[in-house]
Design a protein around this motif. Structure first.
Motif, mmCIF file in Angstrom:
data_model
loop_
_atom_site.group_PDB
_atom_site.id
_atom_site.type_symbol
_atom_site.label_atom_id
_atom_site.label_comp_id
_atom_site.label_asym_id
_atom_site.label_seq_id
_atom_site.Cartn_x
_atom_site.Cartn_y
_atom_site.Cartn_z
ATOM 1 N N LEU A 66 -42.337 -12.170 -10.167
ATOM 2 C CA LEU A 66 -41.506 -13.363 -10.085
ATOM 3 C C LEU A 66 -41.148 -13.688 -8.637
ATOM 4 C CD1 LEU A 66 -39.069 -12.765 -13.092
ATOM 5 C CD2 LEU A 66 -41.007 -14.350 -12.986
ATOM 6 N N ALA A 67 -40.884 -12.652 -7.834
ATOM 7 C CA ALA A 67 -40.557 -12.857 -6.424
ATOM 8 C C ALA A 67 -41.721 -13.488 -5.681
ATOM 9 C CB ALA A 67 -40.166 -11.527 -5.779
ATOM 10 N N ALA A 68 -42.931 -12.970 -5.924
ATOM 11 C CA ALA A 68 -44.121 -13.511 -5.264
ATOM 12 C C ALA A 68 -44.365 -14.960 -5.662
ATOM 13 C CB ALA A 68 -45.333 -12.647 -5.589
ATOM 14 N N GLN A 69 -44.199 -15.276 -6.942
ATOM 15 C CA GLN A 69 -44.433 -16.635 -7.414
ATOM 16 C C GLN A 69 -43.340 -17.595 -6.939
ATOM 17 O OE1 GLN A 69 -47.366 -17.538 -8.722
ATOM 18 N NE2 GLN A 69 -47.730 -15.392 -8.181
ATOM 19 N N ILE A 74 -42.023 -22.342 -3.395
ATOM 20 C CA ILE A 74 -41.500 -22.870 -2.134
ATOM 21 C C ILE A 74 -42.609 -23.566 -1.344
ATOM 22 C CG2 ILE A 74 -40.564 -22.220 0.124
ATOM 23 C CD1 ILE A 74 -38.979 -20.021 -1.306
ATOM 24 N N ALA A 75 -43.783 -22.931 -1.305
ATOM 25 C CA ALA A 75 -44.923 -23.507 -0.577
ATOM 26 C C ALA A 75 -45.333 -24.845 -1.177
ATOM 27 C CB ALA A 75 -46.098 -22.531 -0.591
ATOM 28 N N PHE A 76 -45.387 -24.918 -2.513
ATOM 29 C CA PHE A 76 -45.763 -26.169 -3.167
ATOM 30 C C PHE A 76 -44.732 -27.265 -2.909
ATOM 31 C CE2 PHE A 76 -48.898 -24.175 -6.228
ATOM 32 C CZ PHE A 76 -49.954 -25.008 -5.859
ATOM 33 N N ILE A 77 -43.452 -26.910 -2.953
ATOM 34 C CA ILE A 77 -42.394 -27.898 -2.702
ATOM 35 C C ILE A 77 -42.559 -28.499 -1.305
ATOM 36 C CG2 ILE A 77 -39.914 -28.199 -2.331
ATOM 37 C CD1 ILE A 77 -39.427 -26.124 -4.513
ATOM 38 N N ALA A 163 -52.632 -7.387 -3.393
ATOM 39 C CA ALA A 163 -51.576 -7.989 -2.572
ATOM 40 C C ALA A 163 -50.379 -8.362 -3.444
ATOM 41 C CB ALA A 163 -52.111 -9.218 -1.851
ATOM 42 N N TYR A 164 -50.642 -8.846 -4.643
ATOM 43 C CA TYR A 164 -49.612 -9.076 -5.662
ATOM 44 C C TYR A 164 -50.294 -8.897 -7.014
ATOM 45 C CZ TYR A 164 -51.783 -13.697 -5.338
ATOM 46 O OH TYR A 164 -52.682 -14.714 -5.275
ATOM 47 N N GLU A 165 -49.502 -8.563 -8.015
ATOM 48 C CA GLU A 165 -50.073 -8.196 -9.307
ATOM 49 C C GLU A 165 -50.698 -9.398 -10.012
ATOM 50 O OE1 GLU A 165 -50.500 -5.221 -10.318
ATOM 51 O OE2 GLU A 165 -49.403 -4.352 -8.624
ATOM 52 N N VAL A 166 -51.935 -9.216 -10.459
ATOM 53 C CA VAL A 166 -52.669 -10.270 -11.159
ATOM 54 C C VAL A 166 -53.457 -9.657 -12.314
ATOM 55 C CG1 VAL A 166 -52.917 -11.862 -9.210
ATOM 56 C CG2 VAL A 166 -54.548 -9.994 -9.488
ATOM 57 N N ASP A 167 -53.838 -10.498 -13.248
ATOM 58 C CA ASP A 167 -54.652 -10.076 -14.380
ATOM 59 C C ASP A 167 -55.738 -11.132 -14.610
ATOM 60 O OD1 ASP A 167 -55.824 -9.206 -16.689
ATOM 61 O OD2 ASP A 167 -53.950 -8.901 -17.796
ATOM 62 N N TYR A 168 -56.962 -10.809 -14.186
ATOM 63 C CA TYR A 168 -58.085 -11.740 -14.311
ATOM 64 C C TYR A 168 -58.838 -11.572 -15.638
ATOM 65 C CZ TYR A 168 -57.711 -13.253 -9.435
ATOM 66 O OH TYR A 168 -57.284 -13.800 -8.253
ATOM 67 N N VAL A 169 -58.295 -10.754 -16.527
ATOM 68 C CA VAL A 169 -58.899 -10.487 -17.831
ATOM 69 C C VAL A 169 -60.307 -9.900 -17.649
ATOM 70 C CG1 VAL A 169 -59.102 -11.380 -20.188
ATOM 71 C CG2 VAL A 169 -57.705 -12.592 -18.549
ATOM 72 N N GLY A 277 -35.730 -9.892 -5.392
ATOM 73 C CA GLY A 277 -36.495 -8.993 -4.532
ATOM 74 C C GLY A 277 -35.679 -7.771 -4.129
ATOM 75 N N GLY A 278 -34.412 -8.001 -3.799
ATOM 76 C CA GLY A 278 -33.534 -6.871 -3.464
ATOM 77 C C GLY A 278 -33.301 -5.964 -4.655
ATOM 78 N N PHE A 279 -33.192 -6.566 -5.840
ATOM 79 C CA PHE A 279 -33.024 -5.786 -7.066
ATOM 80 C C PHE A 279 -34.246 -4.907 -7.315
ATOM 81 C CE2 PHE A 279 -33.269 -5.875 -11.889
ATOM 82 C CZ PHE A 279 -32.372 -4.836 -12.054
#
Length: 386
Positions: A66-69, A74-77, A163-169, A277-279
């Motif tokens: 969730l932190a990565a997304q 933010i980037a899209f905004i 780099a961040y968790e993903v699932d490409y099936v 992220g801190g959590f």
């Protein structure tokens, strides 16, 4: 001479060209670049959300995703801000170029404009290098298990990290390098979306600050012991100062109109992401590698938030300094009509210009510290839910 031909902010122009938002870029090239970059980032979101769906309910797995997304949001905004307002970008750039042609004539004023442009250009370059360095370090840190397998081999290969968790099936371990390349491209696109928008804002604010500074330089012409100064001479100087002051104020209001909605979304998402992220960092405190990666991530987000705050604070300071420059111009020795004109400027200069988040939250260093404290309070609430 334009601000770009003078050698300043060329990196900002290059970023605009890369992401397809430069006003003079052909529509064919612009749309091709936009579709490509949005496609890269969107294609990275899909496997990330598949992973989030699969691990939903597991704090250790869900929170970093969730932190990565949140960073991607933010980037899209910020990117959509540039896409949605091409006419506004052209208008602001044209105003800056016109100001350079109009005011960049006398030596003192030229020095001020070049000083602010050079200062802003250096600042944005440092920001670019910092963000992209953080992105590269964040991505390459996932190669630690691969490096350890070479340096300190074990009977079994260590699990490869991304780099961040993903699932490409698919079998991610077999297609590790290809997935990592895709993740790296997504990180680079995210960084350039964020940096282009932020650096453009700094460029606008630095130029606006130079105009406020020029007002003071013009008013210094009144500081003379010559008793032969006429009322016409005084009126001419004050009128020039008023015109420049009004130009600076209108540009500041234009910048505020340009960024306020974007800042509303960015500050809200940034605060939430820092909290979760801190959590996550506390949850994974025993995993030092993960703690270091998350700490770097949080520092980067805080840096972005600080970088979004500094231009607004500079705008507050520079517009507020006009009041003191007016007060120091020996206005009490001027004629009555000149004093009336000065008083009008003095009254207006008490209202400092600032940028806001959603037109309701003034952006300044005091509120930046409040946001950080609020983020920590959200983190405490999340910790209590553990």
């Amino acid at each position: 001479m334009s601000i770009f031909k003078a050698g300043y902010y060329r990196h900002v122009k290059n970023c605009f060209l890369i992401i397809g938002t430069w006003p003079k870029q052909s529509k064919k090239v612009s749309y091709t670049l936009r579709v490509t970059l949005i496609g890269i980032l969107t294609s990275s979101i899909i496997p990330a959300y598949i992973h989030i769906f699969n691990v939903w309910g597991n704090y250790n797995e869900t929170i970093p995703c969730l932190a990565a997304q949140g960073t991607v949001i933010i980037a899209f905004i910020k990117y959509f801000l540039l896409i949605a307002q091409p006419n506004m970008i052209s208008k602001i750039l044209n105003r800056i170029n016109d100001d350079w042609k109009l005011y960049n004539r006398t030596k003192k004023i030229s020095e001020v404009m070049h000083h602010h442009a050079a200062s802003g250009s250096r600042f944005t370059l440092i920001y670019l290098y910092s963000i992209f360095t953080a992105g590269v370090v964040w991505t390459t840190a996932s190669y630690v298990p691969v490096v350890l397998d070479i340096v300190i081999p074990m009977n079994e290969s260590r699990e490869k990290k991304f780099a961040y968790e993903v699932d490409y099936v698919i079998d991610s371990q077999n297609y590790y390098n290809w997935i990592q390349i895709h993740c790296l491209m997504a990180v680079l696109v995210t960084d350039i979306f964020v940096c282009t928008t932020d650096c453009f804002i700094v460029m606008m604010v630095e130029h606006c600050s130079s105009l406020f500074h020029i007002v003071g330089i013009i008013l210094r012409e009144l500081e003379t012991e010559n008793s032969n100064i006429t009322e016409k001479y005084e009126k001419n100087i004050i009128s020039r100062a008023i015109v420049v002051h009004q130009n600076a104020i209108s540009l500041a209001e234009l910048i505020e109109k340009f960024v306020t909605i974007m800042y509303g979304g960015v500050f809200l998402v940034n605060m939430i992401v820092i909290s979760i992220g801190g959590f996550h960092m506390i949850l994974r405190w025993d995993d030092k590698r993960e703690v270091i990666r998350m700490l770097l991530f949080l520092i980067t987000l805080s840096l972005i938030l600080l970088f979004n705050t500094l231009p607004s604070q500079q705008l507050i300071n520079s517009s507020g300094n006009v009041f003191y420059r007016i007060a120091d111009c020996q206005w009490n020795k001027l004629t009555l009509k000149s004093q009336i004109l000065i008083q009008i400027m003095l009254i207006r200069s008490t209202q400092t210009n600032t940028l806001t988040a959603g037109k309701v939250y003034p952006i300044n260093m005091e509120n930046f510290s409040k946001i950080m404290k609020t983020s920590m309070s959200y983190f405490t609430v999340l910790k209590s839910m553990q």
